[in-house]
Design an enzyme around this catalytic site. Structure first.
Site, short mmCIF file in Angstrom:
data_model
loop_
_atom_site.label_atom_id
_atom_site.label_comp_id
_atom_site.label_asym_id
_atom_site.label_seq_id
_atom_site.Cartn_x
_atom_site.Cartn_y
_atom_site.Cartn_z
N SER A 190 0.71 -1.66 0.26
CA SER A 190 -0.30 0.07 0.26
C SER A 190 0.46 1.03 -0.41
O SER A 190 1.87 1.10 0.64
CB SER A 190 -0.81 -0.12 1.31
N TYR B 234 -1.39 -1.00 10.43
CA TYR B 234 -2.10 -1.09 9.27
C TYR B 234 -0.57 -0.98 8.70
O TYR B 234 0.24 -1.62 7.28
CB TYR B 234 -2.75 -0.55 8.85
#
Length: 266
Positions: free
Chosen positions: A143, A156
């Site tokens: 990401s 995350y």
């Protein structure tokens, strides 16, 4: 439909929806048979039927929760026994927008299990066989928060930073042996990911949300170009090249027997 050239079998995790579903479609059209992995057997069966109808390619279904150690090891055993696997797409993952210390620690541990442990163990299960058979490819979906770690939940971001670092290290170690490795760094993508987080896409500016088909097509184009890191939303590709060059140069300055002058007494 005429079948494309056979490229072996690709494993796609998180394949019952979103990016995984699109990866399954595109890879089948490129000539791969598929092993589709996700929790939802019903969702996997739907995607497998779509693949068969559209391309004639075989898509096997392997329902498993990769955050569960027992189920993960079952998947590992199945895949390790195969001799036809040429591509692994570690796409399964979960996110969070909760404040770093405002979330549930058990939920954070599950996130680490799915985002970190699962792609690591699946890569360990497949990479040796790929190298022994003369090559293959591992795609790890990271990401943009791997770099912009402050943007979302800190755990995350840390998991996605791990995925990026793991990919780069895997390439350094196994690339010379014929293994291709790619990290894909999506930005905001129009999938159900955001609904699961309780943060609907409608709350975000439309000009930063990428269509999932465009995202996967760009990622596969990056793989074909031989990119180690593919960032579909970054238009100034030379900026990443410069960033990586600066990082590598800086890393060569760390090894000194004495501390820097600013840390010395007086």
């Amino acid at each position: 439909m005429t079948r494309a050239e056979n490229k072996g079998t690709a494993v796609v995790t998180g394949a019952s929806a979103g990016m995984g579903e699109v990866y399954a479609d595109r890879l089948a059209r490129q000539g791969y048979d598929l092993i589709l992995v996700a929790r939802s057997e019903e969702g996997l069966a739907r995607v497998a039927q779509q693949v068969l109808d559209a391309t004639g390619r075989r898509a096997e279904v392997l329902a498993a929760d990769l955050a569960d150690p027992v189920q993960l090891r079952r998947v590992e055993a199945v895949l390790r026994a195969r001799q036809d696997l040429t591509l692994l797409v570690n796409n399964a993952g979960v996110g969070s927008v909760a404040p770093l210390l405002g979330g549930d620690a058990d939920a954070m541990e599950r996130m680490i299990a799915l985002n970190v442990t699962a792609p690591t163990r699946l890569s360990y299960a497949l990479a040796p066989g790929m190298v022994e058979r003369g090559g293959g490819a591992i795609v790890n979906v990271s990401s943009i928060v791997a770099v912009a770690t402050e943007m979302m939940n800190g755990v995350y971001g840390a998991t996605k930073s791990y995925v990026l670092a793991f990919t780069q290290s895997l390439l350094h170690e196994q690339g010379p042996k014929g293994l291709r490795v790619q990290a894909v760094l999506p930005g905001v993508t129009a999938t159900g990911f955001w609904d699961v987080l309780g943060h609907p896409l409608e709350r975000l500016p439309a000009d930063i949300v990428m269509n999932v088909d465009d995202l996967v097509d760009a990622a596969l184009a990056g793989l074909a170009l031989g990119e180690t890191v593919t960032i579909p939303g970054l238009h100034q590709g030379e900026r990443w090249t410069a960033f990586e060059a600066a990082r590598r140069e800086l890393s060569g300055l760390f090894g000194n027997a004495r501390p820097a002058a600013r840390y010395l007494p007086g």
